[in-house]
Design an enzyme around this catalytic site. Sequence first.
Site, mmCIF file in Angstrom:
data_model
loop_
_atom_site.group_PDB
_atom_site.id
_atom_site.type_symbol
_atom_site.label_atom_id
_atom_site.label_comp_id
_atom_site.label_asym_id
_atom_site.label_seq_id
_atom_site.Cartn_x
_atom_site.Cartn_y
_atom_site.Cartn_z
ATOM 1 N N GLY A 166 0.839 -1.191 0.000
ATOM 2 C CA GLY A 166 0.000 0.000 0.000
ATOM 3 C C GLY A 166 0.874 1.241 0.000
ATOM 4 O O GLY A 166 2.064 1.175 -0.270
ATOM 5 N N LEU A 167 0.270 2.389 0.314
ATOM 6 C CA LEU A 167 1.060 3.626 0.324
ATOM 7 C C LEU A 167 1.669 3.826 1.705
ATOM 8 O O LEU A 167 1.281 4.717 2.443
ATOM 9 C CB LEU A 167 0.192 4.824 -0.053
ATOM 10 C CG LEU A 167 0.247 5.271 -1.508
ATOM 11 C CD1 LEU A 167 -0.403 6.634 -1.673
ATOM 12 C CD2 LEU A 167 1.667 5.319 -2.041
ATOM 13 N N HIS A 168 2.611 2.976 2.068
ATOM 14 C CA HIS A 168 3.267 3.088 3.357
ATOM 15 C C HIS A 168 4.311 4.187 3.341
ATOM 16 O O HIS A 168 4.489 4.858 2.344
ATOM 17 C CB HIS A 168 3.888 1.751 3.733
ATOM 18 C CG HIS A 168 2.892 0.837 4.370
ATOM 19 N ND1 HIS A 168 3.163 -0.464 4.661
ATOM 20 C CD2 HIS A 168 1.619 1.063 4.768
ATOM 21 C CE1 HIS A 168 2.091 -1.011 5.218
ATOM 22 N NE2 HIS A 168 1.160 -0.108 5.283
ATOM 23 N N ALA A 169 4.992 4.340 4.483
ATOM 24 C CA ALA A 169 5.881 5.488 4.631
ATOM 25 C C ALA A 169 6.873 5.645 3.477
ATOM 26 O O ALA A 169 7.046 6.744 2.967
ATOM 27 C CB ALA A 169 6.601 5.421 5.958
ATOM 28 N N ALA A 176 5.104 6.458 0.188
ATOM 29 C CA ALA A 176 4.471 7.768 0.386
ATOM 30 C C ALA A 176 5.537 8.863 0.345
ATOM 31 O O ALA A 176 5.323 9.930 -0.225
ATOM 32 C CB ALA A 176 3.711 7.800 1.715
#
Lengths: 586, 85
Positions: free
Chosen positions: B13-16, B19
């Site tokens: 997913g759009l993790h740190a 992101a």
Amino acid sequence: MAKERILKGIAVSKGIGQGVVFIYETKDVEVAQTPAPVQYPDKEVARFLEAIARTEGELNNIKERINAETGADFAQFLDAQILMLRDRDIISAVSEAIEQEKTNAEFIYHRILSMYAKKLEASKDQYLRERVMDIWDVGTRVLRSLAGLTHSSVVDVPPGSVLVAHDISPSEAALINPANVLGIAIEVGGRTSHTAITARALEIPAIVGVENMLAKIRNGEQAIIDGNRGIIIRSPTPGRVQFYQSEIKKEVEFQKVLSPYCELPAKTRDGRQIDISANIEFFIEYAHAKRYGAMGIGLFRTEFLYLTRRGNPSEEEQFRVYNELAKKMKPDPVIIRTYDLGGDKIFSDYREANPFLGWRAIRVCMDDLDFFRTQLRAILRASVNRNIRIMYPMISTYEEIKKATAYFHAIKKELHGEGVDVDDDIQIGIMVETPSAAIMSEQLAAHVDFFSIGSNDLTQYVLAVDRGNERVSHLFDHFHPAVLRLIKQVIGAGHMAHIWVGLCGELAADPLAIPLLIGLGVDELSMSPVAIPKAKMVLRALTVPECERIAERALAFRSAGEVKKFLRRMITKEFPAIGGIIGGAP
Amino acid sequence: MIKENITILNENGLHALPASRFVKQAEKFASNVTLTKEGVKVSGKSIMGILTLACEKGSMVMLTTDGRDEEEAAAALRKILEGQD
């Protein structure tokens, strides 16, 4: 002038450091709303923006440090923190609120961060919930900067300091700059605490467990940290300073005597070659290892990677570190020990009554194969350099070796399938540090390529003594015949199966123990890099038949005290050249 | 203005980390960048905004770029969301 005062602690890293006290404070900062409205909101906004800029400088410093230490772009997790810091939504929301509400920056900033933290805390995704820690890491730095506290990171320690703190977290400990920090004293911790390991790795004199120290020491005063005797002396008298100056001088002169040994081969006088290698914690220490004449890395601890990153580093991140290290040490071997982490380090809500007897090291890896898999893949990929060896910690049963090895081969196959070049002859070994592994070494030897005896843990387990516990730590002694007899048994079992046997505890560097270990037939000794020249000096004075005779007789005594007394007498008699350096056992 | 619906294909997913990459990339462009998920719209140049969207793998977001370099921005940012960069 303040009066001299001596405070006692536990010596964890040798040497003497004198300098100006720098107190690293970890206290929380206040974020109360100021009672009167802020008179010049635009100045308050400017003050806030300055704090953001200062903090950004701080984070960039930390990032550079970590990257240098790991030899790779390992500090990517800090990128997210830097972006959080300069997040334009937050900055504009804070600035606007300061203007409108005429309220102090601390209060507003804290309120707005709390709002974001709450949103993330409510997330279903555990990973996102954990980012709250990053938010507060950043937030605390900014709030400290706003409060005018410059001592928010150990990175800021100026040259000529002794670092004094209640505690230092693993991620901060990794940032200690040995060029500026001449000594370390902390209120908590034991010999195996992260600060202690870091201090030894960086060769900074250090003491831990100095109770209530911060109440008795002031920022900016002179202090001496004596890492040999385990004391810190604040505002020392001129006489005391003179005494320590001469101690430092003696130490420097002894180092001069030792320095030629860095280059000399590690051989006994009668020609037996012993591999002397280095225990390291940080990538950057490969340079110390080489400088002091190590013939490889006998133990690369990987916990640091995990603790710095505060989570399992990705395969790519780990690969870069292992690969760089392997390249730097080529063709000498690098033994990578898989994670030796306690369950409490991995799961923040995990607690157990007896961590030393609990869920740690290989036991955690066996239960969380994905976690283990990432590390094994990274190690195997780095094995393309053909000098990597792998070692499992805390093995206590045959099944663990069987399972870990089967898993290892499955991963190797998987990498083959992906077309990745791996070393098919990679050596797999185990730490022998539990009594069961030592007693069963004959049966285990057939299934591994080497043994490395972890004498510190083995001693703790055999003698049932927690050396961190002040009331019983005097019972800890690796010269206890029970420990020595097991070491003999392990070496014998290894040699019967034609595998090599090393030792990587503190015993390996003890001049009093080296003749005994050589007499028992050890093939490799692994120690902190700085200890290597002295170990070579001892080794080069020895002759094998005399060592064997000494070893045989030493094992017949009843107690550690008797063994040490005997060793001192015999070594002085047989090897007078090193009689002077075996004096006091460490 | 360019608007497109994109399914997050990035493994975690759009993790740190992704992101961070997204924000750094977005900052390179003059265009306004926004992400919208389930009616919540955040700035594509704010990591906090993106993290609070909690975009796991497989979720659908609308990427909007608006400005003189909107086309290049959309192309570069789409790659990150789809995990191809």
